[in-house]
Scaffold this motif. Structure first.
Motif, short mmCIF file in Angstrom:
data_model
loop_
_atom_site.label_atom_id
_atom_site.label_comp_id
_atom_site.label_asym_id
_atom_site.label_seq_id
_atom_site.Cartn_x
_atom_site.Cartn_y
_atom_site.Cartn_z
N PHE A 142 0.86 -1.18 0.00
CA PHE A 142 0.00 0.00 0.00
C PHE A 142 0.89 1.23 0.00
N LEU A 143 0.61 2.14 -0.93
CA LEU A 143 1.50 3.28 -1.15
C LEU A 143 0.76 4.60 -0.90
N THR A 144 1.51 5.62 -0.55
CA THR A 144 0.91 6.94 -0.35
C THR A 144 1.02 7.79 -1.62
N GLU A 145 1.68 7.26 -2.64
CA GLU A 145 1.65 7.91 -3.96
C GLU A 145 1.79 6.83 -5.03
N ALA A 146 1.43 7.19 -6.26
CA ALA A 146 1.44 6.21 -7.33
C ALA A 146 2.87 5.76 -7.65
N GLU A 147 2.99 4.49 -8.03
CA GLU A 147 4.29 3.95 -8.45
C GLU A 147 4.01 3.04 -9.63
N PRO A 148 4.42 3.44 -10.85
CA PRO A 148 4.02 2.67 -12.03
C PRO A 148 4.62 1.26 -12.04
N GLY A 149 3.84 0.31 -12.52
CA GLY A 149 4.28 -1.07 -12.63
C GLY A 149 4.96 -1.34 -13.97
N TYR A 150 5.15 -2.62 -14.27
CA TYR A 150 5.94 -3.04 -15.44
C TYR A 150 5.38 -2.47 -16.74
N TRP A 151 4.11 -2.73 -17.04
CA TRP A 151 3.55 -2.23 -18.30
C TRP A 151 3.20 -0.75 -18.21
N GLU A 152 2.88 -0.28 -17.02
CA GLU A 152 2.55 1.14 -16.84
C GLU A 152 3.78 2.00 -17.14
N LYS A 153 4.97 1.51 -16.82
CA LYS A 153 6.21 2.24 -17.15
C LYS A 153 6.47 2.23 -18.65
N ARG A 154 5.85 1.26 -19.36
CA ARG A 154 6.11 1.09 -20.79
C ARG A 154 4.95 1.60 -21.64
N GLY A 155 4.19 2.53 -21.10
CA GLY A 155 3.20 3.23 -21.91
C GLY A 155 1.77 2.75 -21.81
N TYR A 156 1.53 1.70 -21.02
CA TYR A 156 0.15 1.25 -20.86
C TYR A 156 -0.54 2.08 -19.77
N SER A 157 -1.87 2.08 -19.86
CA SER A 157 -2.67 2.97 -19.01
C SER A 157 -2.51 2.65 -17.52
N ARG A 158 -2.52 3.70 -16.71
CA ARG A 158 -2.49 3.51 -15.26
C ARG A 158 -3.84 3.03 -14.76
N THR A 159 -4.91 3.43 -15.46
CA THR A 159 -6.26 3.15 -14.96
C THR A 159 -6.93 1.99 -15.70
N ALA A 160 -6.66 1.83 -17.01
CA ALA A 160 -7.00 0.61 -17.77
C ALA A 160 -8.48 0.22 -17.74
N ASN A 161 -9.37 1.19 -17.85
CA ASN A 161 -10.81 0.90 -17.91
C ASN A 161 -11.18 0.44 -19.32
N PRO A 162 -11.59 -0.83 -19.50
CA PRO A 162 -11.86 -1.35 -20.84
C PRO A 162 -13.01 -0.63 -21.55
N TRP A 163 -14.00 -0.16 -20.82
CA TRP A 163 -15.17 0.48 -21.46
C TRP A 163 -14.85 1.89 -21.93
N ARG A 164 -13.71 2.41 -21.48
CA ARG A 164 -13.25 3.70 -22.01
C ARG A 164 -12.02 3.51 -22.89
N GLU A 165 -11.73 2.27 -23.19
CA GLU A 165 -10.55 1.91 -24.00
C GLU A 165 -9.29 2.62 -23.52
N GLU A 166 -9.11 2.61 -22.20
CA GLU A 166 -7.87 3.16 -21.64
C GLU A 166 -6.77 2.12 -21.77
N ARG A 167 -6.23 2.01 -23.00
CA ARG A 167 -5.19 1.01 -23.24
C ARG A 167 -3.79 1.59 -23.00
N TYR A 168 -3.59 2.80 -23.49
CA TYR A 168 -2.26 3.40 -23.41
C TYR A 168 -2.33 4.72 -22.65
N SER A 169 -1.19 5.16 -22.15
CA SER A 169 -1.20 6.45 -21.43
C SER A 169 -0.51 7.51 -22.27
#
Ligand code: MTE
Ligand code: MO
Length: 213
Positions: A186-213
């Protein structure tokens, strides 16, 4: 064991059960960044760390004693396939969060969605035996359908699909669900993961097609 069907959760996000740009598949492809890691049940330890009242650790036996349920869920891969009606059995995220003492007050946030009070958890990062990580805002994790799953369709989860234990996130693209998961922080600020560091969405909501950031 409690059994629920959460395939109607799409109604919270969109009109159609199948998110835009997705096609239905009947197979269950395996997608991993590398090799399937080996797993030793005797030395395996699952940890809950970070901004919690009490850090926790579980052996495999201890983890299996936690209250579990079976849920029928849909699975949406960011590469475009969706597998509907998957039965996963495991422990809901809120069970672990409450044991560790994570207090979430959705009203206590600033305009960016972050908590106003410092030192309180706002984000979660999942870690896994293969070195994979993925992050989500806390409120996206505090949902019954975020499962730490050890069974799929009534059988123990196959190693390729993340066995012995993986996360599933039916409200997000599937890269948010860490296979071979062995810890949450549990973090007090965001820390991007493996794919999030490589351009994939932080939020990744499929119904909004949040695929990439
Ligand atoms: N530990 C770990 N978890 C992971 C991955 C990975 O490479 N390592 N790949 C992610 C991706 S990109 C997807 S689409 C799903 C795939 O799950 P599946 O192989 O069971 O279909 O797992 C996710 N979780
Ligand atoms: Mo993926």
């Amino acid at each position: 064991m409690r059994e629920t069907d959460v395939t109607d959760l799409y109604q919270e996000f969109g009109e159609e059960r199948l998110p835009p740009g997705q096609h239905e598949t009947s197979t269950f492809p395996v997608l991993s960044m590398g090799e399937t890691p080996s797993w030793d049940p005797d030395s395996w330890e699952f940890t809950v760390t970070g901004a919690v009242e009490e850090e926790l650790s579980f052996t495999w036996e201890e983890f299996r004693e936690l209250a579990a349920e079976t849920q029928t869920q849909d699975f949406h891969c960011v590469t475009g396939w969706s597998k509907l009606d998957c039965a996963f059995t495991g422990v809901p995220f809120p069970e672990l969060a409450s044991r560790a003492g994570v207090i979430d007050d959705p009203n206590d946030r600033d305009s960016t969605g972050n908590r106003t009070e410092s030192g309180r958890a706002t984000h979660v990062v999942f870690s896994a035996l293969d070195g994979y990580t993925t992050d989500l805002p806390l409120e996206d994790c505090l949902r019954e359908e975020v499962l730490f799953a050890w069974a799929y369709d009534g059988d123990k989860l196959p190693p390729g699909h993340g066995g012995p234990l993986r996360v599933v996130t039916p409200h997000k693209y599937a890269y948010k669900g860490a296979k071979w998961v062995d810890g949450i922080e549990f973090l007090t600020e965001a820390e991007p993961g493996y794919w999030e560091k490589r351009g994939y969405s932080r939020t990744a909501n499929p119904w909004r097609e949040e695929r990439y950031s």
